[in-house]
Write a protein that holds these residues in place. Structure first.
Motif, mmCIF file in Angstrom:
data_model
loop_
_atom_site.group_PDB
_atom_site.id
_atom_site.type_symbol
_atom_site.label_atom_id
_atom_site.label_comp_id
_atom_site.label_asym_id
_atom_site.label_seq_id
_atom_site.Cartn_x
_atom_site.Cartn_y
_atom_site.Cartn_z
ATOM 1 N N GLN A 223 0.037 -46.536 5.382
ATOM 2 C CA GLN A 223 0.275 -45.970 4.061
ATOM 3 C C GLN A 223 1.760 -45.836 3.756
ATOM 4 O O GLN A 223 2.168 -46.089 2.622
ATOM 5 N N TRP A 224 2.569 -45.433 4.728
ATOM 6 C CA TRP A 224 3.985 -45.170 4.436
ATOM 7 C C TRP A 224 4.716 -46.425 3.976
ATOM 8 O O TRP A 224 5.738 -46.328 3.284
ATOM 9 N N ILE A 225 4.183 -47.607 4.296
ATOM 10 C CA ILE A 225 4.812 -48.860 3.866
ATOM 11 C C ILE A 225 4.193 -49.359 2.561
ATOM 12 O O ILE A 225 4.906 -49.685 1.619
ATOM 13 N N ALA A 226 2.871 -49.443 2.505
ATOM 14 C CA ALA A 226 2.210 -50.141 1.397
ATOM 15 C C ALA A 226 1.424 -49.241 0.460
ATOM 16 O O ALA A 226 0.873 -49.728 -0.518
ATOM 17 N N ASP B 90 14.177 -47.668 16.894
ATOM 18 C CA ASP B 90 13.991 -46.208 16.881
ATOM 19 C C ASP B 90 13.706 -45.696 15.477
ATOM 20 O O ASP B 90 12.852 -44.821 15.290
ATOM 21 N N ASP B 91 14.386 -46.253 14.471
ATOM 22 C CA ASP B 91 14.124 -45.866 13.082
ATOM 23 C C ASP B 91 12.696 -46.227 12.680
ATOM 24 O O ASP B 91 12.007 -45.428 12.035
ATOM 25 N N MET B 92 12.248 -47.431 13.054
ATOM 26 C CA MET B 92 10.896 -47.873 12.692
ATOM 27 C C MET B 92 9.851 -46.931 13.304
ATOM 28 O O MET B 92 8.884 -46.542 12.637
ATOM 29 N N ARG B 93 10.056 -46.549 14.548
ATOM 30 C CA ARG B 93 9.120 -45.618 15.201
ATOM 31 C C ARG B 93 9.149 -44.240 14.532
ATOM 32 O O ARG B 93 8.115 -43.600 14.369
ATOM 33 N N LYS B 94 10.332 -43.799 14.138
ATOM 34 C CA LYS B 94 10.466 -42.503 13.452
ATOM 35 C C LYS B 94 9.719 -42.529 12.122
ATOM 36 O O LYS B 94 8.950 -41.607 11.817
ATOM 37 N N GLY C 15 4.854 -40.993 9.027
ATOM 38 C CA GLY C 15 3.707 -41.420 8.233
ATOM 39 C C GLY C 15 3.892 -41.270 6.748
ATOM 40 O O GLY C 15 5.002 -41.167 6.252
ATOM 41 N N PRO C 16 2.791 -41.218 6.051
ATOM 42 C CA PRO C 16 1.420 -41.226 6.578
ATOM 43 C C PRO C 16 0.981 -42.626 6.993
ATOM 44 O O PRO C 16 1.501 -43.624 6.499
ATOM 45 N N ALA C 17 0.016 -42.673 7.917
ATOM 46 C CA ALA C 17 -0.515 -43.947 8.388
ATOM 47 C C ALA C 17 -1.789 -44.341 7.650
ATOM 48 O O ALA C 17 -1.964 -45.502 7.290
#
Length: 168
Positions: A95-98, A116-120, A125-127
């Motif tokens: 969800q946080w991307i699309a 590290d940024d991508m994991r953060k 989220g949200p996922a």
């Protein structure tokens, strides 16, 4: 029924393809366990990744399936039909991307420098619910460039030399 782990005809292959929705991708089978890719146009156009860990199998002669899970939380499954020069891809975007009002632009970078940024971002989220995008693509360029060739995907997306999106 078992799939084959004989990936010899697939490893080292460099593909350029356009999905039916207009998104333009470039993908390289670096070796049996990793791939490189650039996204030239689409939701996360401008993103690129090298040495992405993946699982690959030969589904049938000339047909290969690859799957991976990214640090962003995105899951990808691609089926390459080299004989018919087609790809079927399914992207599972968190969800946080699309999702509505979210931030795909946070992923538009050379991911390897921002793990590290991508994991953060993923953890913040949200996922759910995932945004699932299944699409067919037409391969417009396909050439074996050899395994572990650092020259294939080595810079940010931009204009490709030649006309890789329209040459077939």
């Amino acid at each position: 029924m078992e799939s084959s782990k004989d990936l010899s005809a697939f490893i080292g292959t460099h593909f350029v393809y356009t999905y039916d929705n207009g998104w333009k991708y470039e993908w390289y089978a670096r070796n049996e366990n990793s791939c490189d890719y650039r996204i030239h146009q689409g939701l996360v156009g401008g993103r690129w990744v090298t040495h992405q860990q993946m699982n690959a199998v030969q589904f049938a002669p000339g047909i290969y399936k690859v799957d991976w899970h990214e640090p962003t939380g995105t899951c990808v499954s691609l089926l390459f039909d080299m004989n018919r020069e087609l790809v079927h891809g399914t992207i599972f975007f968190p969800q946080w991307i699309a999702g509505e009002g979210q931030h795909p632009e946070k992923t538009i970078c050379y991911q390897n420098e921002f793990i590290d940024d991508m994991r953060k971002f993923r953890d913040e989220g949200p996922a759910y619910p995932y945004v699932i995008i299944p699409e067919f693509a037409k391969v417009t360029y396909m050439k074996n460039e050899g395994a572990n060739n650092d020259e294939v995907i080595n810079k940010a997306p931009g204009q490709l030399p030649g006309n890789y999106f329209d040459n077939k």
